[in-house]
Design a protein around this motif. Structure first.
Motif, PDB file in Angstrom:
ATOM      1  N   LYS A  81       0.768  -1.093  -0.023  1.00 34.00           N
ATOM      2  CA  LYS A  81       0.015  -0.011   0.132  1.00 34.00           C
ATOM      3  C   LYS A  81       1.020   1.156   0.195  1.00 34.00           C
ATOM      4  CE  LYS A  81      -4.486  -1.246   2.184  1.00 34.00           C
ATOM      5  NZ  LYS A  81      -5.285  -1.155   3.226  1.00 34.00           N
ATOM      6  N   VAL A  82       0.356   2.083  -0.893  1.00 36.41           N
ATOM      7  CA  VAL A  82       0.980   3.422  -0.745  1.00 36.41           C
ATOM      8  C   VAL A  82      -0.013   4.574  -0.678  1.00 36.41           C
ATOM      9  CG1 VAL A  82       2.506   5.181  -2.265  1.00 36.41           C
ATOM     10  CG2 VAL A  82       3.035   2.771  -2.208  1.00 36.41           C
ATOM     11  N   GLY A  84      -2.729   4.386   1.221  1.00 33.55           N
ATOM     12  CA  GLY A  84      -3.904   3.878   0.948  1.00 33.55           C
ATOM     13  C   GLY A  84      -4.125   2.986  -0.239  1.00 33.55           C
ATOM     14  N   GLN A  85      -3.270   3.038  -1.347  1.00 34.35           N
ATOM     15  CA  GLN A  85      -3.699   2.580  -2.666  1.00 34.35           C
ATOM     16  C   GLN A  85      -2.740   1.284  -2.939  1.00 34.35           C
ATOM     17  OE1 GLN A  85      -3.809   5.443  -5.723  1.00 34.35           O
ATOM     18  NE2 GLN A  85      -6.061   6.179  -5.149  1.00 34.35           N
ATOM     19  N   TYR A  86      -3.228   0.159  -3.390  1.00 30.49           N
ATOM     20  CA  TYR A  86      -2.222  -0.778  -3.565  1.00 30.49           C
ATOM     21  C   TYR A  86      -1.489  -0.597  -4.940  1.00 30.49           C
ATOM     22  CZ  TYR A  86      -4.729  -3.986  -0.222  1.00 30.49           C
ATOM     23  OH  TYR A  86      -4.903  -4.398   1.147  1.00 30.49           O
ATOM     24  N   LYS A  87      -0.223  -0.950  -4.802  1.00 34.40           N
ATOM     25  CA  LYS A  87       0.851  -0.848  -5.790  1.00 34.40           C
ATOM     26  C   LYS A  87       1.567  -2.385  -5.794  1.00 34.40           C
ATOM     27  CE  LYS A  87       0.039   3.487  -6.200  1.00 34.40           C
ATOM     28  NZ  LYS A  87      -1.106   3.851  -7.310  1.00 34.40           N
ATOM     29  N   TYR A  88       2.347  -2.533  -6.802  1.00 35.50           N
ATOM     30  CA  TYR A  88       2.814  -4.052  -7.161  1.00 35.50           C
ATOM     31  C   TYR A  88       4.374  -3.852  -7.198  1.00 35.50           C
ATOM     32  CZ  TYR A  88      -2.086  -4.446  -8.023  1.00 35.50           C
ATOM     33  OH  TYR A  88      -3.346  -4.191  -7.787  1.00 35.50           O
ATOM     34  N   PHE A  89       4.603  -4.648  -6.259  1.00 35.74           N
ATOM     35  CA  PHE A  89       6.384  -4.849  -6.424  1.00 35.74           C
ATOM     36  C   PHE A  89       6.680  -6.193  -7.059  1.00 35.74           C
ATOM     37  CE2 PHE A  89      10.223  -5.629  -3.460  1.00 35.74           C
ATOM     38  CZ  PHE A  89      10.852  -4.576  -4.150  1.00 35.74           C
ATOM     39  N   TYR A  90       7.358  -5.999  -8.281  1.00 34.01           N
ATOM     40  CA  TYR A  90       7.690  -7.275  -8.936  1.00 34.01           C
ATOM     41  C   TYR A  90       8.915  -7.641  -8.662  1.00 34.01           C
ATOM     42  CZ  TYR A  90       3.984  -6.451 -12.564  1.00 34.01           C
ATOM     43  OH  TYR A  90       2.765  -6.496 -13.185  1.00 34.01           O
ATOM     44  N   PHE A 102      14.037  -6.355  -8.785  1.00 29.82           N
ATOM     45  CA  PHE A 102      12.742  -6.370  -8.298  1.00 29.82           C
ATOM     46  C   PHE A 102      12.348  -4.631  -8.802  1.00 29.82           C
ATOM     47  CE2 PHE A 102      16.674  -5.406  -5.458  1.00 29.82           C
ATOM     48  CZ  PHE A 102      16.527  -4.002  -5.374  1.00 29.82           C
ATOM     49  N   LEU A 103      11.052  -4.345  -8.815  1.00 29.19           N
ATOM     50  CA  LEU A 103      10.689  -3.157  -9.272  1.00 29.19           C
ATOM     51  C   LEU A 103       9.347  -2.856  -8.686  1.00 29.19           C
ATOM     52  CD1 LEU A 103      11.200  -0.861 -11.366  1.00 29.19           C
ATOM     53  CD2 LEU A 103      10.045  -2.141 -13.038  1.00 29.19           C
ATOM     54  N   LEU A 104       9.005  -1.575  -8.273  1.00 27.91           N
ATOM     55  CA  LEU A 104       7.939  -1.310  -7.813  1.00 27.91           C
ATOM     56  C   LEU A 104       7.126  -0.569  -9.084  1.00 27.91           C
ATOM     57  CD1 LEU A 104       5.840  -0.914  -5.214  1.00 27.91           C
ATOM     58  CD2 LEU A 104       6.831   1.575  -5.083  1.00 27.91           C
ATOM     59  N   THR A 105       5.798  -0.846  -9.339  1.00 29.50           N
ATOM     60  CA  THR A 105       4.971  -0.182 -10.427  1.00 29.50           C
ATOM     61  C   THR A 105       3.585   0.136  -9.683  1.00 29.50           C
ATOM     62  OG1 THR A 105       4.019  -2.606 -11.018  1.00 29.50           O
ATOM     63  CG2 THR A 105       6.149  -2.037 -11.891  1.00 29.50           C
ATOM     64  N   ALA A 106       2.969   0.934 -10.664  1.00 29.80           N
ATOM     65  CA  ALA A 106       1.675   1.621 -10.183  1.00 29.80           C
ATOM     66  C   ALA A 106       0.547   0.538 -10.182  1.00 29.80           C
ATOM     67  CB  ALA A 106       1.381   2.674 -10.714  1.00 29.80           C
ATOM     68  N   PHE A 189       5.029   7.142  -3.369  1.00 31.85           N
ATOM     69  CA  PHE A 189       5.548   6.312  -4.485  1.00 31.85           C
ATOM     70  C   PHE A 189       7.014   6.207  -4.242  1.00 31.85           C
ATOM     71  CE2 PHE A 189       6.741   4.098  -8.193  1.00 31.85           C
ATOM     72  CZ  PHE A 189       5.699   3.345  -8.388  1.00 31.85           C
ATOM     73  N   GLU A 190       7.690   7.535  -4.281  1.00 31.85           N
ATOM     74  CA  GLU A 190       9.329   7.465  -4.245  1.00 31.85           C
ATOM     75  C   GLU A 190       9.857   7.014  -3.117  1.00 31.85           C
ATOM     76  OE1 GLU A 190      12.838  10.674  -4.994  1.00 31.85           O
ATOM     77  OE2 GLU A 190      10.841  11.629  -4.726  1.00 31.85           O
ATOM     78  N   SER A 191       9.132   7.347  -1.861  1.00 35.87           N
ATOM     79  CA  SER A 191       9.696   6.657  -0.589  1.00 35.87           C
ATOM     80  C   SER A 191       9.590   5.102  -0.604  1.00 35.87           C
ATOM     81  CB  SER A 191       9.104   7.569   0.594  1.00 35.87           C
ATOM     82  OG  SER A 191       7.678   7.282   0.707  1.00 35.87           O
ATOM     83  N   ALA A 192       8.248   4.806  -1.227  1.00 35.15           N
ATOM     84  CA  ALA A 192       8.132   3.483  -1.079  1.00 35.15           C
ATOM     85  C   ALA A 192       9.201   2.505  -2.039  1.00 35.15           C
ATOM     86  CB  ALA A 192       6.915   2.972  -1.950  1.00 35.15           C
ATOM     87  N   GLN A 193       9.528   3.261  -3.296  1.00 37.72           N
ATOM     88  CA  GLN A 193      10.726   2.772  -4.115  1.00 37.72           C
ATOM     89  C   GLN A 193      12.044   2.524  -3.420  1.00 37.72           C
ATOM     90  OE1 GLN A 193      10.610   5.293  -7.313  1.00 37.72           O
ATOM     91  NE2 GLN A 193      10.379   3.518  -8.920  1.00 37.72           N
ATOM     92  N   ASN A 194      12.452   3.806  -2.716  1.00 33.96           N
ATOM     93  CA  ASN A 194      13.732   4.008  -2.211  1.00 33.96           C
ATOM     94  C   ASN A 194      13.993   2.663  -0.902  1.00 33.96           C
ATOM     95  OD1 ASN A 194      14.245   6.067  -3.602  1.00 33.96           O
ATOM     96  ND2 ASN A 194      13.805   7.513  -1.974  1.00 33.96           N
TER      97      ASN A 194
END
Length: 232
Positions: A81-82, A84-90, A102-106, A189-194
């Motif tokens: 969750k980012v 409150g919304q679900y994102k996808y971590f490949y 690994f890669l985070l996508t919307a 999203f950026e803090s989630a990626q990092n």
């Protein structure tokens, strides 16, 4: 370049906090309390800023030390969750359990799958796969065919859709899922990626994927110090 220039705290303290946050189920507040108890008072936001700055830098600096991956990829995505919304971590691992990428996508769609594959094959430690194992997510098959048509994958590369064959990738996801649970999710999203990059890089180090780095914690600490130019 000195990545710790103008910092209030010593480099060893900064890297200690970054490493321990990324490899354990401690929250920022837990870690700040531990450091305060040991005579080094700091705010949890200070550690958050260090994680945001040094996690992407650590990912960049370890790239030349990672062992070459095998030719059989197990690919899957996990949700996070980012705001409150679900994102996808490949994520992908090889047959030996080593992390490929690994890669985070919307979104979870064909474009995201193609983006993940393109991101993966450009990495210096990655061998192009001969077999790609996925679950029955419908976006993977067309993404792989498009990737083959673009010449990025061999036409002989086989795609296997078998959920049970990816069970040990699900087990590998647990390290990240446990950390995300204790992080109380992410606010952008950026803090989630990092942050996720830091989780997975530390996971790779602890799995023994770095050349000439032992499995003991002292060797791993010394390795992180080395890549940042910190000398004992």
């Amino acid at each position: 370049d000195n990545p710790f220039k103008y910092k209030q705290f010593q480099s060893e303290i900064i890297l200690f906090c970054v490493r321990w946050y990324c490899q354990t189920a401690l929250s920022y507040q837990n870690l700040a309390d531990m450091m305060t108890e040991r005579g080094c008072p700091m705010a949890k936001t200070t550690i958050w800023h260090w994680v945001q700055q040094y996690d992407p830098e650590m990912k960049k600096r370890v790239s030349s030390y990672i062992r070459y991956t095998g030719g059989r990829w197990h690919v899957d995505e996990t949700m996070t969750k980012v705001k409150g919304q679900y994102k996808y971590f490949y994520r992908a691992i090889d047959a030996y359990g080593d992390t490929v990428d690994f890669l985070l996508t919307a979104k979870k769609d064909i474009d995201s799958a193609i983006r993940f594959f393109k991101h993966s094959v450009k990495l210096v430690h990655v061998r192009k796969p001969g077999i790609i194992v996925t679950d029955k997510n419908k976006s993977y098959a067309p993404a792989i065919e498009i990737f083959k048509a673009e010449g990025e994958l061999s036409n002989n590369c086989r795609h296997m859709m078998d959920k049970h064959s990816n069970d040990y990738l699900e087990s590998d996801h647990r390290f990240t899922k446990r950390k995300v649970k204790y992080s109380m999710w992410f606010q952008n999203f950026e803090s989630a990626q990092n942050t996720l990059a830091g989780y997975d890089v530390m996971h790779m180090i602890r799995k023994g994927q770095m050349r000439h780095v032992g499995l003991d914690p002292v060797s791993q600490m010394n390795f992180v110090h080395k890549i940042f130019g910190v000398h004992a």
